[in-house]
Design a protein around this motif. Sequence first.
Motif, PDB file in Angstrom:
ATOM      1  N   PHE A 229       0.831  -1.212   0.000  1.00 12.87           N
ATOM      2  CA  PHE A 229       0.000   0.000   0.000  1.00 12.87           C
ATOM      3  C   PHE A 229       0.864   1.259   0.000  1.00 12.87           C
ATOM      4  N   ARG A 230       0.634   2.107  -0.986  1.00 12.26           N
ATOM      5  CA  ARG A 230       1.333   3.398  -1.015  1.00 12.26           C
ATOM      6  C   ARG A 230       0.370   4.456  -1.530  1.00 12.26           C
ATOM      7  N   ARG A 231       0.382   5.628  -0.866  1.00 12.16           N
ATOM      8  CA  ARG A 231      -0.525   6.690  -1.287  1.00 12.16           C
ATOM      9  C   ARG A 231       0.104   7.436  -2.458  1.00 12.16           C
ATOM     10  N   GLU A 232      -0.064   6.872  -3.656  1.00 13.43           N
ATOM     11  CA  GLU A 232       0.518   7.468  -4.854  1.00 13.43           C
ATOM     12  C   GLU A 232      -0.595   7.993  -5.733  1.00 13.43           C
ATOM     13  N   ARG A 233      -0.227   8.779  -6.750  1.00  8.63           N
ATOM     14  CA  ARG A 233      -1.236   9.254  -7.686  1.00  8.63           C
ATOM     15  C   ARG A 233      -1.555   8.107  -8.637  1.00  8.63           C
ATOM     16  N   GLY A 237      -0.457   1.228 -14.262  1.00  3.61           N
ATOM     17  CA  GLY A 237       0.706   0.591 -13.645  1.00  3.61           C
ATOM     18  C   GLY A 237       1.096   1.168 -12.297  1.00  3.61           C
ATOM     19  N   ARG A 238       0.259   2.053 -11.750  1.00  3.88           N
ATOM     20  CA  ARG A 238       0.555   2.625 -10.435  1.00  3.88           C
ATOM     21  C   ARG A 238      -0.731   2.709  -9.630  1.00  3.88           C
ATOM     22  N   TYR A 239      -0.773   1.957  -8.551  1.00  2.00           N
ATOM     23  CA  TYR A 239      -1.997   1.871  -7.751  1.00  2.00           C
ATOM     24  C   TYR A 239      -1.667   2.141  -6.301  1.00  2.00           C
TER      25      TYR A 239
HETATM   26 MG    MG Z   1       7.730   4.547  -6.435  1.00  4.59          MG
END
Ligand code: MG
Length: 539
Positions: A229-233, A237-239
């Motif tokens: 779990f990461r709070r990314e935009r 391919g990015r969740y």
């Molecule tokens: Mg990264």
Amino acid sequence: MSEGAAKKEQKPRKFQAIRGTRDLLPPETALWSHVEQTAHEVFATFGFGEIRLPIFEPTELFARSIGLDTDIVAKEMFSFEDYEPSSVLEYRSAIITWQEPRDVQGPPGPLGTGALAKFQPFSALLSSFYLAGREAFEKRLIPRTPENGSLLNELVGERDIFLSSIQSRNDRENRADVDRLKERVRRLQLGDELTLRPEATASVCRAYIEHGMQQLPQPVKLYYMGPMFRRERPQKGRYRQFYQIGAEVLGGSDAPAIDAEVIEMVMTFFDRLELQGVQLDINSIGHSADNCRRGYVEKLKAALDKVKDKLGPDSQRRIETNPLRVLDSKLESEQAIIATLPHIADHLCEDCAAHYSAVKHQLEMRGVIYRENWRLVRGLDYYMRTTFEITAQGLGSQNAVCGGGRYDGLVELLGGPPTKGIGFAIGEDRLILSLQESGKAPPQQGRDVYIAWMGERAHATAIRAAKVLRKAGFSVELPPVEQKFGKALGQADKLGAKYALILGDNEVSEGLWTLKTLADGSQEKYTEADLLEYLRKSL
Ligand code: MG
Ligand code: ATP
């Protein structure tokens, strides 16, 4: 309001998956299982055992291992306070939500002023909170941190001052004090700070230490798979919830052959999956010493300071916080400048340089094709010496499917014995995406047999037939209600069934079952035993 409008208004809320999370559905999940099954098989042939780790851990574990200056710890972690229900919690909620009573009629007598009647209840809550908090602190029901200790101590004094000043202040001043005290109460930590894991290496090291795995034959080889779990935009391919498959080798040795074998294992796995456009980049980022990486970073920083004005805001900031990360920049306008910066390979100490060339030699012995990439640095603080990244096709700018490297000091940093370590993490979402884009996903399996039955007696035979066929391993669809044969055959087609087994009154009384091959429409009658034999051969 009309009846219709009223109904519309009561329509229950429809829920959607949280942004950055998603449902994985059939048939795609079959591909996920295939990938995971292949990982189990390939990693087992390299002597790795599976470890299953908790989804959340103390925030401190990640903060200490991944590094405070990294994007992950600085802004991407999902953290929360984990507290037990308790009276402290109840008083805290009561205080935080406390509202000054309206229309208070001050009772007669010396205490009868309006202000006291209004604000004294808040002070009483503070007293109860303090007493409950103090007891919980002594009994270790809340964290016995110095911060909690002094907060509680200060709170008694502040309560006394508040109470004794209520009458000498106007409502506005009292309200301001209430808000300030609410904020103080909010700051009492009632439980541990936990974080949904953003990666698993720190957890594997924690487990290695916790279970005394240094007593086992070394090195210990572990792999894991599961959500991170990461709070990314969120983007392609990015969740925010994504999946990794990773492995770690922990033990006393940092032999270059270990690095090479770990890399060989990932490459073997990708090869087995027929992943397309696989490109392995390697680098060494040395170790943290003045005659190695630290010296290089100083030179890099000096070189960056000279060209600072030509860099974008992100890179400018990183010159101060984490100069190595500037090399990571994908900004078109910065590429020419970055090309002129000093290379770490020219600044490695003797031992790290020797280790790096031995790793390359070991890769060559294994026939692993690599490209040296001096700009490859990893986003986590704990890496040293060997670092690598693997990209694949069909992923746009999020094309890294695997990142890894050596992290010899990490176990010790987390309170364990001196231990060497190396590992990698594969982004499973991206791996799957690349397989789908290149058409290398294995074809979807439809049903083998659709049982078209009509009549009560045929239903009983159909149930038995389904049981026999399923036991033999065939995928069978048995419709729950009777259908006309025409409709049943249409249904079988839609489900992609290879055969329809037709069971009507005739078939049941003759003891001969009709099997229709849906591809060409041909049909044949079989006894139960012959049918099984035939399907075994043809499917
Ligand atoms: Mg990264
Ligand atoms: P990136 O540079 O793409 O952000 P990273 O350096 O943050 O990657 P690592 O922490 O090394 O990534 O994680 C290993 C792999 O996990 C990555 O190579 C990628 O495939 C995958 N990954 C990382 N973050 C995400 C995410 N938010 N969504 C999907 N996959 C991810």
